[in-house]
Design an enzyme around this catalytic site. Structure first.
Site, PDB file in Angstrom:
ATOM      1  CE  LYS A 140      16.505  -2.654  -6.895  1.00  9.79           C
ATOM      2  NZ  LYS A 140      15.694  -2.943  -6.124  1.00  9.79           N
ATOM      3  NE  ARG A 157      13.699  -5.053 -12.042  1.00 12.12           N
ATOM      4  CZ  ARG A 157      13.172  -3.414 -11.423  1.00 12.12           C
ATOM      5  NH1 ARG A 157      13.816  -2.516 -10.959  1.00 12.12           N
ATOM      6  NH2 ARG A 157      12.473  -4.086 -10.119  1.00 12.12           N
ATOM      7  NE  ARG A 217       7.715  -1.895  -0.561  1.00 10.08           N
ATOM      8  CZ  ARG A 217       9.047  -2.295  -1.594  1.00 10.08           C
ATOM      9  NH1 ARG A 217      10.255  -1.056  -1.712  1.00 10.08           N
ATOM     10  NH2 ARG A 217       8.858  -3.241  -2.111  1.00 10.08           N
ATOM     11  NE  ARG A 249       5.923  -1.461  -5.070  1.00 11.90           N
ATOM     12  CZ  ARG A 249       7.729  -1.929  -5.436  1.00 11.90           C
ATOM     13  NH1 ARG A 249       7.930  -0.403  -5.016  1.00 11.90           N
ATOM     14  NH2 ARG A 249       7.963  -2.459  -6.631  1.00 11.90           N
ATOM     15  NE  ARG A 281       9.126  -6.821  -6.464  1.00 11.09           N
ATOM     16  CZ  ARG A 281       8.295  -6.203  -5.478  1.00 11.09           C
ATOM     17  NH1 ARG A 281       7.678  -7.017  -4.988  1.00 11.09           N
ATOM     18  NH2 ARG A 281       9.490  -5.573  -5.148  1.00 11.09           N
TER      19      ARG A 281
HETATM   20  P1  AP5 Z   1      13.388   0.245  -0.485  1.00  6.58           P
HETATM   21  O1  AP5 Z   1      14.328   1.553  -0.499  1.00  6.58           O
HETATM   22  O2  AP5 Z   1      11.778   0.562  -0.839  1.00  6.58           O
HETATM   23  O3  AP5 Z   1      14.135  -0.777  -1.331  1.00  6.58           O
HETATM   24  P2  AP5 Z   1      14.045  -1.210  -3.311  1.00  6.58           P
HETATM   25  O4  AP5 Z   1      15.102  -1.516  -3.810  1.00  6.58           O
HETATM   26  O5  AP5 Z   1      14.254   0.255  -3.646  1.00  6.58           O
HETATM   27  O6  AP5 Z   1      13.005  -2.194  -3.430  1.00  6.58           O
HETATM   28  P3  AP5 Z   1      11.469  -2.098  -4.791  1.00  6.58           P
HETATM   29  O7  AP5 Z   1      11.540  -3.640  -4.108  1.00  6.58           O
HETATM   30  O8  AP5 Z   1      11.059  -0.248  -5.596  1.00  6.58           O
HETATM   31  O9  AP5 Z   1      12.374  -2.334  -5.566  1.00  6.58           O
HETATM   32  P4  AP5 Z   1      12.063  -3.377  -7.414  1.00  6.58           P
HETATM   33  O10 AP5 Z   1      13.410  -3.144  -7.503  1.00  6.58           O
HETATM   34  O11 AP5 Z   1      11.235  -4.994  -7.306  1.00  6.58           O
HETATM   35  O12 AP5 Z   1      11.057  -2.119  -7.787  1.00  6.58           O
HETATM   36  P5  AP5 Z   1      10.980  -1.527  -9.094  1.00  6.58           P
HETATM   37  O13 AP5 Z   1       9.768  -0.541  -8.265  1.00  6.58           O
HETATM   38  O14 AP5 Z   1      12.001  -1.147  -9.637  1.00  6.58           O
HETATM   39  O15 AP5 Z   1      12.942  -0.595   0.954  1.00  6.58           O
HETATM   40  C1  AP5 Z   1      12.268  -1.392   0.581  1.00  6.58           C
HETATM   41  C2  AP5 Z   1      11.837  -1.378   2.485  1.00  6.58           C
HETATM   42  O16 AP5 Z   1      12.731  -1.380   3.033  1.00  6.58           O
HETATM   43  C3  AP5 Z   1      11.073   0.242   2.643  1.00  6.58           C
HETATM   44  O17 AP5 Z   1      10.147   0.152   3.393  1.00  6.58           O
HETATM   45  C4  AP5 Z   1      12.222   0.793   2.786  1.00  6.58           C
HETATM   46  O18 AP5 Z   1      11.733   2.167   4.555  1.00  6.58           O
HETATM   47  C5  AP5 Z   1      12.973   0.008   3.846  1.00  6.58           C
HETATM   48  N1  AP5 Z   1      14.578   0.090   3.758  1.00  6.58           N
HETATM   49  C6  AP5 Z   1      15.188   0.975   3.292  1.00  6.58           C
HETATM   50  N2  AP5 Z   1      16.828   0.644   3.586  1.00  6.58           N
HETATM   51  C7  AP5 Z   1      16.760   0.480   4.371  1.00  6.58           C
HETATM   52  C8  AP5 Z   1      17.376  -0.105   6.036  1.00  6.58           C
HETATM   53  N3  AP5 Z   1      19.301  -0.121   5.376  1.00  6.58           N
HETATM   54  N4  AP5 Z   1      17.420  -0.870   6.545  1.00  6.58           N
HETATM   55  C9  AP5 Z   1      15.628  -0.721   7.308  1.00  6.58           C
HETATM   56  N5  AP5 Z   1      14.928  -0.926   6.046  1.00  6.58           N
HETATM   57  C10 AP5 Z   1      15.248  -0.141   5.420  1.00  6.58           C
HETATM   58  O19 AP5 Z   1      10.227  -2.077 -10.011  1.00  6.58           O
HETATM   59  C11 AP5 Z   1       8.723  -2.639  -9.567  1.00  6.58           C
HETATM   60  C12 AP5 Z   1       8.500  -3.008 -11.066  1.00  6.58           C
HETATM   61  O20 AP5 Z   1       7.953  -2.693 -11.855  1.00  6.58           O
HETATM   62  C13 AP5 Z   1       9.783  -4.709 -11.657  1.00  6.58           C
HETATM   63  O21 AP5 Z   1       9.119  -6.108 -10.715  1.00  6.58           O
HETATM   64  C14 AP5 Z   1       9.208  -4.444 -12.710  1.00  6.58           C
HETATM   65  O22 AP5 Z   1       7.928  -4.845 -13.164  1.00  6.58           O
HETATM   66  C15 AP5 Z   1       9.456  -3.202 -13.252  1.00  6.58           C
HETATM   67  N6  AP5 Z   1      10.236  -2.378 -14.073  1.00  6.58           N
HETATM   68  C16 AP5 Z   1      11.052  -1.721 -12.619  1.00  6.58           C
HETATM   69  N7  AP5 Z   1      12.387  -1.455 -13.488  1.00  6.58           N
HETATM   70  C17 AP5 Z   1      12.109  -2.543 -14.619  1.00  6.58           C
HETATM   71  C18 AP5 Z   1      13.504  -2.204 -15.783  1.00  6.58           C
HETATM   72  N8  AP5 Z   1      14.533  -1.715 -15.961  1.00  6.58           N
HETATM   73  N9  AP5 Z   1      12.881  -3.670 -16.646  1.00  6.58           N
HETATM   74  C19 AP5 Z   1      12.016  -3.739 -16.293  1.00  6.58           C
HETATM   75  N10 AP5 Z   1      10.780  -3.616 -16.041  1.00  6.58           N
HETATM   76  C20 AP5 Z   1      10.926  -2.896 -14.681  1.00  6.58           C
END
Ligand code: AP5
Length: 224
Positions: free
Chosen positions: A19, A94, A133, A166, A177
């Protein structure tokens, strides 16, 4: 990538689906803000703000921040002038209550969501990506270690700072998660499918291929 004059989309998918990677590319191509609630919370924690103090433990455990706090943060962003020409939401909504709140916000602002994009990726690929990552604590760059081997620290290609893992990519937190995603967030797929706003994109392809599939999927839905 051709630039639309207005783009309002959200990306939904499990941790590691890509994402953040895709939202950054899309937002930059369309010259609209990339709104990542996860990044906003991590910044709040890093800067020790009152919101950061409230959410620190939740992020560490891989639990969701409350709907109230999250919706408040997004409402502030969406009503700002920066979002007049659109936005790419990453990681919000979410939960179903967050999706309902977003629809209400958009209605109040007289705006329409172009699409909810679901990135689909098999579980074993998600785990490999989260394990591999590394992020730059200085410039925020996000990278993938070849083979996903933990413990091999590299320097950020952009600024030379040593990359780190991270905090919530620890194996036990990854599992939590993923479990939270399937329980709280996956029901959004049905929510957005019901009225035709959902488009699914195969996220298990090289980054550039995902980006072009995503563009093809949302083209024609953008308001010009
Ligand atoms: P990346 O692009 O970083 O993936 P992502 O889907 O963004 O993964 P996240 O782990 O950041 O998502 P998340 O939803 O768990 O965390 P968030 O930060 O939103 O890619 C991942 C890896 O793969 C990277 O190394 C990248 O280089 C690689 N990659 C990407 N695409 C690739 C491809 N096509 N091929 C190969 N490699 C690839 O949330 C964190 C925390 O915040 C949550 O746990 C929660 O506590 C809180 N939070 C955030 N939003 C909310 C909400 N709306 N409500 C409540 N709590 C929230």
């Amino acid at each position: 990538m051709e630039v639309a004059s207005v783009l309002r989309v959200l990306l939904v998918g499990p941790p590691g689906a890509g994402k953040g990677t895709q939202a950054a590319l899309l937002a930059s191509a369309a010259a609209v803000p990339h709104l990542s609630t996860g990044e906003m919370f991590r910044q709040a924690v890093a800067h020790g703000t009152p919101t950061g103090e409230r959410v620190r433990a939740l992020l560490d455990q891989g639990a969701l921040v409350s709907d109230d706090v999250t919706v408040g943060v997004v409402r502030e962003q969406l009503s700002s002038a920066d979002c007049e020409r659109g936005f790419v939401l990453d990681g919000f909504p979410r939960t179903i209550p967050q999706a309902l709140a977003l629809d209400e916000m958009l209605l109040d602002l007289g705006l329409v969501l172009d699409a909810a994009v679901a990135l689909t990726v098999p579980r074993e690929v998600l785990v490999a990506r989260l394990t591999g990552r590394r992020v730059c604590p200085q410039c925020g760059g996000v990278y993938q270690l070849a083979g996903g081997s933990p413990g091999v620290e590299a320097a950020c290609p952009r600024c030379g700072t040593v990359l780190v893992t991270r905090d919530d990519d620890r194996p036990e937190v990854q599992a939590r998660r993923l479990e939270v995603y399937w329980r709280e967030t996956a029901p959004l797929l049905e929510y957005y499918a019901r009225d035709g706003r959902l488009v699914a994109v195969d996220g298990d392809q090289p980054v550039e291929k995902v980006a072009s599939s995503l563009k093809a999927a949302i083209d024609g839905r953008m308001r010009r």
